[in-house]
Every structure is written in C-alpha cells, then in structure tokens.
Design an enzyme around this catalytic site. Structure first.
Site, PDB file in Angstrom:
ATOM      1  N   GLN A 123      84.665  41.545  15.418  1.00 28.15           N
ATOM      2  CA  GLN A 123      85.623  41.607  16.514  1.00 28.15           C
ATOM      3  C   GLN A 123      86.714  42.634  16.225  1.00 28.15           C
ATOM      4  OE1 GLN A 123      86.251  37.250  18.118  1.00 28.15           O
ATOM      5  NE2 GLN A 123      85.912  37.144  15.908  1.00 28.15           N
ATOM      6  N   VAL A 125      88.344  46.443  15.241  1.00 22.36           N
ATOM      7  CA  VAL A 125      88.130  47.821  15.683  1.00 22.36           C
ATOM      8  C   VAL A 125      88.464  48.818  14.585  1.00 22.36           C
ATOM      9  CG1 VAL A 125      88.588  47.195  18.096  1.00 22.36           C
ATOM     10  CG2 VAL A 125      90.469  48.040  16.664  1.00 22.36           C
ATOM     11  N   ASP A 126      88.679  48.325  13.348  1.00 21.22           N
ATOM     12  CA  ASP A 126      89.217  49.168  12.274  1.00 21.22           C
ATOM     13  C   ASP A 126      88.167  49.942  11.484  1.00 21.22           C
ATOM     14  OD1 ASP A 126      88.102  47.201  10.529  1.00 21.22           O
ATOM     15  OD2 ASP A 126      89.982  46.075  10.526  1.00 21.22           O
ATOM     16  N   HIS A 141      84.262  44.798  19.930  1.00 19.65           N
ATOM     17  CA  HIS A 141      85.413  45.144  20.768  1.00 19.65           C
ATOM     18  C   HIS A 141      85.748  46.630  20.729  1.00 19.65           C
ATOM     19  CE1 HIS A 141      86.822  40.691  20.399  1.00 19.65           C
ATOM     20  NE2 HIS A 141      85.884  40.857  21.320  1.00 19.65           N
ATOM     21  N   CYS A 152      86.210  60.564  34.101  1.00 17.81           N
ATOM     22  CA  CYS A 152      84.994  61.352  33.899  1.00 17.81           C
ATOM     23  C   CYS A 152      84.099  60.810  32.792  1.00 17.81           C
ATOM     24  CB  CYS A 152      85.337  62.811  33.607  1.00 17.81           C
ATOM     25  SG  CYS A 152      86.108  63.119  31.988  1.00 17.81           S
ATOM     26  N   CYS A 207      93.519  63.376  30.465  1.00 19.62           N
ATOM     27  CA  CYS A 207      92.247  63.964  30.063  1.00 19.62           C
ATOM     28  C   CYS A 207      92.312  65.475  30.239  1.00 19.62           C
ATOM     29  CB  CYS A 207      91.112  63.381  30.896  1.00 19.62           C
ATOM     30  SG  CYS A 207      89.491  64.139  30.588  1.00 19.62           S
TER      31      CYS A 207
END
Length: 304
Positions: A123, A125-126, A141, A152, A207
């Site tokens: 879980q 994100v590191d 995650h 886009c 972006c």
C-alpha cells in the site's frame, strides 16, 4: 477576482475503528508465525508501518499524529488545494527520495530470493521494496516518483517536475528551510506530503505538453485503485498458500479485502503489526511486535 480562501492543511484521518470486545485474536510470536507459514508459498501485504524504520512516519500507529486526507475531489476541483499540495510535496518528496530500505524490506526480498515469498502487494508509494531487491511487487496505491497529466495522460518523472517547480519557485525551499532547518526536520507523511504552512504563493506547474493538470501517480482518498491492479493483487493472493501482513492497520478496505479473500479461501493469515488491526479476527496468528525485527526473525526461521 479575490484569491481563493487558503485551504486547511491536509493530513490523514485518525483511526475510528476499534477491535470488537468479543473478537478472538490468536496472538503469538515470530516462531508461531513461522510454524504456520513453514512449507507454504507466501504472499506479503505491507503498509506504512514497514517503512517507519526508514524514517517515513506511518498513518495510524498509536504514536502517529492525527491526519485528514486531501481527497481526489478536492485536488481536481480546487486550484487552491492543488497549490497547497504541490508546495508540500515539493518539500516532502526530497525526504522520501533519500530514504533507504530497512531490514524489514530486505527480509522480504530475502524470503523471495529463497523461494518462500511469491511477491509483495504494498500500500506504500515509496518504492523501498524495489530498492531492497524485491522483484515481484504490486504498488497498489501507485508510486511517488511519477506524475501523470489528467488531460493527455502523459507520465513524467517526479525528478523532472522538481526541476520545473524549482524554476517557478526559485526561493521556496530556502524560505521553508530558513533558520537552519533541513528536510529531515519536517514531518512528512508516507505519500511525501510535508507539513508546512507557507504555501499560498507557490506556483504549480501545468503539463508542458497540453497545459493540463498534473497529479502524482498516487491513488488519493476518494479515488479507486485501477481494477487491473486489484485483479493482479487478487491473483497473487490466490496463487499463494498463505498471506503475511506487515505494518498496516487494515483500516481501509483497499488492504483488508486481500485478508478477507485469503481467509475465505481457508488460507492461513499471519499479521505483524504493533497495535490492533481490522483484520485481527481473521488472523491465524497475530504478532503484536515491531515489523522490522519480526520479519528479520522470519528469514532465519523460514529461509535460514
């Protein structure tokens, strides 16, 4: 036109769930866990608690500060929230990218190398599982090191975005770190959200290809995990003989569903976590102890 009101500092919710008083929890030790897992192929499910010894605070341990999440709806619907988030993330990601795997991450990599562990559903994100050498990892995650355009669909690296944000806000970090502070002195959540207040003048980047809104490639509260990713995680649970849960309170369904799936299939579930978890009533063995030392002990017991 007046500028939007400054948003409240987002952090993560306090735990509201508690173990029912009549729940039966089979508490044990690393040795008990090894007896349950021995001879079986294992899938691991990990949460923020496995990374605390790497210097990344978790969300819901007994010592964690109260946090309230910035939701996906707030991020996409309010420019002020996005500004606030990117200012904090611009500081926080500097800390997370410098962190190193700890003995718990290395233990799971060693179990995989020994053929005990099929893979890891995390879980977090590191990316510390990958850095430790784990080869089969599902980042449930998302990942802190990538950014996606919501218009886009282009994906860029967080390092590249950092260069653009620094150019747009050349003195921001100096201001935040005034008085001798370092990034390590600032509280940072597992998703690289740093607790700072000086965000109202931060300039986010659009972006560079289409001018759209950029978002970390992280699943926010109120956002669904991509179905294909969930199905791959279910398959990893189904293909294993047991589930090892490490460093998560399982408060949200995102992780708890895999515990329920394993238990429904009659597979042993071993949970290693300090404090109660929502999956405790389903555990074959619950080890209420430090994640790092327990996983290191399991390497000796299962792969030694």
């Amino acid at each position: 036109m007046p500028s939007p009101a400054r948003p409240k500092a987002p952090s993560y919710q306090q735990r509201t769930w508690t173990l029912p008083p009549d729940a039966v929890v089979h508490r044990g030790t690393a040795e008990d866990a090894a007896r349950v897992l021995g001879g079986l192929s294992v899938t691991a499910l990990t949460g923020a608690g496995i990374s605390t010894d790497s210097g990344i605070p978790d969300y819901r341990s007994p010592d964690s500060p109260p946090r309230n999440p910035m939701t996906y709806q707030q991020f996409v619907g309010d420019e002020a929230f996005r500004r606030h988030y990117w200012a904090r993330n611009h500081v926080g990601w500097q800390h997370v990218r410098r962190t190193q795997p700890n003995a718990g991450h290395r233990a799971l990599a060693a179990l995989e190398a020994a053929g005990v562990l099929r893979g890891v559903i995390t879980q977090n994100v590191d990316l510390l599982h990958e850095d430790a050498g784990s080869r089969h990892v599902i980042d449930l995650h998302g990942r802190y090191d990538r950014v996606i355009c919501l218009t886009c669909g282009r994906v860029i690296s967080r390092a590249h975005l950092a260069e653009r944000l620094t150019a747009l806000n050349p003195h921001f970090l100096e201001t935040v770190l005034a008085g001798g502070l370092t990034v390590a002195d600032i509280e940072v959540a597992p998703d690289a959200d740093a607790v700072i207040e000086q965000t109202s003048h931060f300039v986010p980047a659009a972006c560079e290809f289409c001018g759209g809104v950029l978002k970390p490639e992280i699943v926010y509260f109120g956002e669904n995990v991509p179905r294909e990713r969930v199905e791959r995680a279910y398959a990893m649970v189904d293909d294993a003989g047991a589930l090892l849960v490490a460093g998560t309170s399982l408060t949200v369904m995102s992780g708890l569903r895999f515990v329920r799936r394993a238990a429904a299939a009659g597979k042993p579930v071993v949970i290693v976590n300090r404090g109660e978890t929502r999956g405790d009533p389903l555990a074959t063995v619950k080890v209420d102890a430090g994640v790092t030392e327990t996983l290191a002990a399991l390497v000796d017991l299962l792969a030694g």
